[in-house]
Design an enzyme around this catalytic site. Structure first.
Site, PDB file in Angstrom:
ATOM      1  N   GLY A 192       0.833  -1.199   0.164  1.00  0.00           N
ATOM      2  CA  GLY A 192       0.176  -0.152  -0.030  1.00  0.00           C
ATOM      3  C   GLY A 192       0.914   1.292   0.003  1.00  0.00           C
ATOM      4  O   GLY A 192       0.503   2.242   0.699  1.00  0.00           O
ATOM      5  N   ALA A 193       1.970   1.199  -0.705  1.00  0.00           N
ATOM      6  CA  ALA A 193       2.728   2.568  -0.751  1.00  0.00           C
ATOM      7  C   ALA A 193       3.236   2.902  -1.862  1.00  0.00           C
ATOM      8  O   ALA A 193       4.072   3.614  -2.268  1.00  0.00           O
ATOM      9  CB  ALA A 193       3.945   2.030   0.089  1.00  0.00           C
ATOM     10  N   GLU A 221      -7.016  -7.557 -10.556  1.00  0.00           N
ATOM     11  CA  GLU A 221      -6.795  -6.434  -9.735  1.00  0.00           C
ATOM     12  C   GLU A 221      -8.224  -5.843  -9.705  1.00  0.00           C
ATOM     13  O   GLU A 221      -8.965  -5.621  -8.507  1.00  0.00           O
ATOM     14  CB  GLU A 221      -5.931  -5.478 -10.005  1.00  0.00           C
ATOM     15  CG  GLU A 221      -5.958  -4.073  -9.002  1.00  0.00           C
ATOM     16  CD  GLU A 221      -4.626  -3.706  -8.414  1.00  0.00           C
ATOM     17  OE1 GLU A 221      -3.752  -4.387  -8.690  1.00  0.00           O
ATOM     18  OE2 GLU A 221      -4.743  -3.133  -7.562  1.00  0.00           O
ATOM     19  N   ASP A 248       1.594  -1.019 -13.830  1.00  0.00           N
ATOM     20  CA  ASP A 248       2.058  -1.708 -12.657  1.00  0.00           C
ATOM     21  C   ASP A 248       2.535  -3.050 -13.304  1.00  0.00           C
ATOM     22  O   ASP A 248       3.494  -3.575 -13.076  1.00  0.00           O
ATOM     23  CB  ASP A 248       1.308  -2.004 -11.569  1.00  0.00           C
ATOM     24  CG  ASP A 248       0.879  -0.600 -10.946  1.00  0.00           C
ATOM     25  OD1 ASP A 248       1.323   0.424 -11.312  1.00  0.00           O
ATOM     26  OD2 ASP A 248       0.095  -0.711  -9.616  1.00  0.00           O
ATOM     27  N   TYR A 267      -9.238   6.881  -6.598  1.00  0.00           N
ATOM     28  CA  TYR A 267      -8.741   6.693  -8.064  1.00  0.00           C
ATOM     29  C   TYR A 267      -9.843   6.520  -8.972  1.00  0.00           C
ATOM     30  O   TYR A 267      -9.788   7.021 -10.236  1.00  0.00           O
ATOM     31  CB  TYR A 267      -8.074   5.140  -7.650  1.00  0.00           C
ATOM     32  CG  TYR A 267      -7.360   4.783  -9.100  1.00  0.00           C
ATOM     33  CD1 TYR A 267      -5.858   5.164  -9.008  1.00  0.00           C
ATOM     34  CD2 TYR A 267      -7.845   3.855  -9.785  1.00  0.00           C
ATOM     35  CE1 TYR A 267      -5.109   4.714 -10.203  1.00  0.00           C
ATOM     36  CE2 TYR A 267      -7.458   3.332 -11.010  1.00  0.00           C
ATOM     37  CZ  TYR A 267      -5.866   3.632 -10.910  1.00  0.00           C
ATOM     38  OH  TYR A 267      -5.243   3.187 -12.123  1.00  0.00           O
TER      39      TYR A 267
HETATM   40  P1  ADP Z   1       0.236  -0.944  -3.684  1.00  0.00           P
HETATM   41  O1  ADP Z   1      -0.013  -1.830  -4.902  1.00  0.00           O
HETATM   42  O2  ADP Z   1       0.752   0.274  -4.338  1.00  0.00           O
HETATM   43  O3  ADP Z   1       1.484  -1.614  -2.668  1.00  0.00           O
HETATM   44  P2  ADP Z   1      -2.386  -1.482  -3.248  1.00  0.00           P
HETATM   45  O4  ADP Z   1      -3.495  -0.760  -2.262  1.00  0.00           O
HETATM   46  O5  ADP Z   1      -2.630  -1.557  -4.619  1.00  0.00           O
HETATM   47  O6  ADP Z   1      -1.046  -0.901  -2.820  1.00  0.00           O
HETATM   48  O7  ADP Z   1      -2.047  -2.979  -2.704  1.00  0.00           O
HETATM   49  C1  ADP Z   1      -1.663  -3.461  -1.390  1.00  0.00           C
HETATM   50  C2  ADP Z   1      -2.555  -4.740  -1.262  1.00  0.00           C
HETATM   51  O8  ADP Z   1      -2.072  -5.854  -1.821  1.00  0.00           O
HETATM   52  C3  ADP Z   1      -2.345  -5.105   0.207  1.00  0.00           C
HETATM   53  O9  ADP Z   1      -3.282  -4.424   1.258  1.00  0.00           O
HETATM   54  C4  ADP Z   1      -2.594  -6.661   0.422  1.00  0.00           C
HETATM   55  O10 ADP Z   1      -3.930  -6.886   0.178  1.00  0.00           O
HETATM   56  C5  ADP Z   1      -1.902  -6.984  -0.973  1.00  0.00           C
HETATM   57  N1  ADP Z   1      -0.645  -7.374  -1.015  1.00  0.00           N
HETATM   58  C6  ADP Z   1       0.703  -6.711  -1.376  1.00  0.00           C
HETATM   59  N2  ADP Z   1       1.623  -7.490  -0.984  1.00  0.00           N
HETATM   60  C7  ADP Z   1       1.285  -8.622  -0.304  1.00  0.00           C
HETATM   61  C8  ADP Z   1       2.004  -9.506   0.617  1.00  0.00           C
HETATM   62  N3  ADP Z   1       3.296  -9.673   0.199  1.00  0.00           N
HETATM   63  N4  ADP Z   1       1.211 -10.538   0.953  1.00  0.00           N
HETATM   64  C9  ADP Z   1      -0.069 -10.391   0.914  1.00  0.00           C
HETATM   65  N5  ADP Z   1      -0.825  -9.292   0.695  1.00  0.00           N
HETATM   66  C10 ADP Z   1       0.022  -8.731  -0.063  1.00  0.00           C
HETATM   67 MG    MG Z   2      -1.511  -1.895  -6.221  1.00  0.00          MG
END
Ligand code: ADP
Ligand code: MG
Length: 342
Positions: A104-105, A138, A150, A199
């Site tokens: 989420g970053a 997604e 992405d 978004y």
């Molecule tokens: P970003 O893609 O910028 O990191 P998003 O909000 O699109 O942010 O996605 C983040 C979400 O993806 C997390 O809340 C989780 O549900 C999932 N996620 C990402 N990395 C992992 C991981 N290593 N293990 C489990 N879930 C993950």
């Molecule tokens: Mg994302």
């Protein structure tokens, strides 16, 4: 094959410049990075069991094309189940995911997860099909109508190269990333929830604007001026951002980091003032980075609303990025996702 061990890896990505342009058919300049998600385990017929060192609770479900994804818990399992549906998986796995990517970053952990999971299911189509599948997953998992930035960056990344992506036809051109530059990423400490953010609203505005003046990536400022209020500002961001990407790609090819950095900082201002996806914490971080010697420019990266900022720096200008905000990285452009039977 049942019982067959596998390991896969999908990198995250950092977008150097060109945000909120992908779904508008515009341009971006990202690279895959040396932070990512690896999954190792063994194949198993008919079911999935996946743990993750990034988040609590194991995801367990039986493979079923009619699965109700919204009922899957924990929530991150919805990405896994959505990919299973998209791959039409019959063979599952028992596996564990390890990640060096913050979630989420804005470094695309969700797409890295989708792509790594698709490879874990033994996905065997073309790289472009893999990227498109991740995008569909997604939307299916969390309802985010994301563009392809992405997934394309993660699938097509190449070590020591940035990539210019033209989302009009998804054409990718690689640009060698200079050896004497660092890409520094700082986490703002604000976790972003893309699904909950605005978004989809921004995307809808861009589509409305494009209905009135044609594709925003090619729109002139005269076209943009015919729009009103917020619509005008959203369209101006996309049109000027695409121009900045073109100029940044040329400057990177010419080994002119001063120009790339200036364009990055202008991009941040446009995301802040015209697209309204920045936060005061991100703004302050960008300002602070720009006061440091050896920093050419900085901007928020990814969709905004929190997450990370990226800075282009002289090599070694910032030795310990984590010392600045608690979480930070120096990353290198890296190869795309890969799959290895063991
Ligand atoms: P970003 O893609 O910028 O990191 P998003 O909000 O699109 O942010 O996605 C983040 C979400 O993806 C997390 O809340 C989780 O549900 C999932 N996620 C990402 N990395 C992992 C991981 N290593 N293990 C489990 N879930 C993950
Ligand atoms: Mg994302």
């Amino acid at each position: 094959m049942n019982g067959q061990a596998f390991t896969v890896h999908a990198p995250g990505r950092v977008n150097l410049i060109g945000d909120h342009t992908d779904y508008a058919g515009g341009l971006a300049l990202p690279c895959a990075i040396d932070l990512g998600i690896s999954i190792s385990g063994t194949h198993e017929q008919g079911r999935v069991e996946l743990s993750s060192d990034a988040l609590a609770d194991t995801v367990t479900f039986d493979l079923d094309p009619a699965v109700n994804i919204a009922l899957i818990e924990p929530q991150w399992g919805r990405y896994v189940a959505a990919v299973a549906v998209e791959v039409n998986a019959a063979q599952g796995f028992t596996a564990s995911a390890t990640s060096t990517l913050p979630t989420g970053a804005g470094l695309s952990s969700s797409a890295a997860l989708e792509i790594a999971v698709a490879l874990s299911f033994g996905f065997s189509g073309s790289p472009m099909e893999l990227a498109l599948l991740g995008q569909r997953a997604e939307l299916r998992a969390v309802g985010v109508p994301c563009g392809l930035l992405d997934q394309l960056s993660i699938v097509f990344g190449r070590a020591e190269n940035a990539m210019v992506i033209d989302f009009a036809d998804n054409a990718i051109e690689y640009v060698a990333f200079p050896n004497d530059l660092d890409i520094v990423i700082l986490h703002s400490g604000q976790e972003r929830q893309l699904a909950d953010s605005e978004y989809a609203e921004r995307r809808a505005s861009c589509e409305l604007a494009a209905k009135q003046i044609g594709p925003l990536a090619q729109a002139s400022l005269t076209d943009v001026a015919t729009l009103e209020g917020d619509l005008q500002r959203r369209a101006r961001h996309v049109a000027t951002e695409c121009e900045r990407v073109r100029n940044a790609a040329t400057a990177l090819r010419n080994n002119d980091p001063i120009t790339v950095g200036d364009l990055m900082t202008q991009s941040h201002a446009s995301l802040r003032d015209d697209f309204n996806v920045s936060t005061s914490v991100l703004d302050e971080l960008v300002e602070r980075l720009n006061t440091l010697s050896g920093v050419y420019g900085a901007r928020l990266t990814g969709a905004g609303f929190g997450g990370c900022v990226v800075a282009l720096c002289e090599r070694g200008a910032i030795n310990e990025p984590a010392a600045l905000t608690g979480r930070g990285w120096i990353v290198r452009p890296s190869d795309g996702a890969r799959q290895r039977a063991i």
